[in-house]
Design an enzyme around this catalytic site. Sequence first.
Site, short mmCIF file in Angstrom:
data_model
loop_
_atom_site.label_atom_id
_atom_site.label_comp_id
_atom_site.label_asym_id
_atom_site.label_seq_id
_atom_site.Cartn_x
_atom_site.Cartn_y
_atom_site.Cartn_z
N ASP A 46 0.86 -1.17 0.00
CA ASP A 46 0.00 0.00 0.00
C ASP A 46 0.90 1.23 0.00
O ASP A 46 1.86 1.29 0.78
CB ASP A 46 -0.87 -0.04 1.26
N ASN A 72 -2.66 12.98 -3.35
CA ASN A 72 -3.79 13.52 -4.11
C ASN A 72 -4.16 14.92 -3.65
O ASN A 72 -4.42 15.81 -4.46
CB ASN A 72 -5.02 12.60 -3.97
N HIS A 110 -5.29 14.89 -8.36
CA HIS A 110 -5.57 13.51 -8.74
C HIS A 110 -4.83 13.06 -10.00
O HIS A 110 -4.49 11.89 -10.14
CB HIS A 110 -7.08 13.29 -8.91
N ASP A 123 -2.55 9.81 -10.13
CA ASP A 123 -2.59 8.73 -11.13
C ASP A 123 -1.20 8.41 -11.65
O ASP A 123 -0.85 7.23 -11.84
CB ASP A 123 -3.50 9.12 -12.30
N GLU A 164 -5.06 2.22 -3.61
CA GLU A 164 -3.60 2.27 -3.71
C GLU A 164 -2.98 1.03 -3.08
O GLU A 164 -1.85 1.04 -2.61
CB GLU A 164 -3.05 3.55 -3.09
#
Length: 194
Positions: free
Chosen positions: A59, A67, A72, A76, A103
Amino acid sequence: IRILELEKSLKDAVDEIHLMSITDPLTGIYNRGYINQRLPQEINRSIRYHRELSLVMCDIDHFKTVNDTYGHMSGDIVLKGFVKSLTGSIRQQVDWAGRYGGEEFLVVLPETGLEGAMVLAERIRKTVETTPIQTSGDAIQITASFGVTGFSAADWKHAMSPELILQMVDSLLYEAKDEGRNRIKSRPLLFADQ
């Protein structure tokens, strides 16, 4: 000849649709549906042939902050960069990875004991920690936490389910996060009487 061309075109379209149905559109690795389908097969194969099997769940640490800070679109790019580090560390055609959640990612390592899985997890952890991910504006430094478990089917005397092994690897991941992140927690999948 025209019929053969149409047949090939139809087969290609069906293959593409199938690939899209098992692939995460952002990262290009397998999706949760594929994990749910393939993991039981890996477990059964391991048990049948008395082989080792290990799982690594990872993770990205503080991904919400990425973010919130960079947006965002940058998030990505970070996810894609993380997956590139992850897939670049595994054995192609043997090991496989999937996006388990936002994630959170799962790596399945057939024919691999816990020690080998720990070596892999550390390699990924170190690569992620030392490789900033370049976005359009910033180089973003991230870390990740890892849970690692596995079993040797030759020693296994209990029923095995995907839920059991996923629960164990997930709880190890959260132990790593609780203990400060950017670390690995591992434990063999054992019961009290083993």
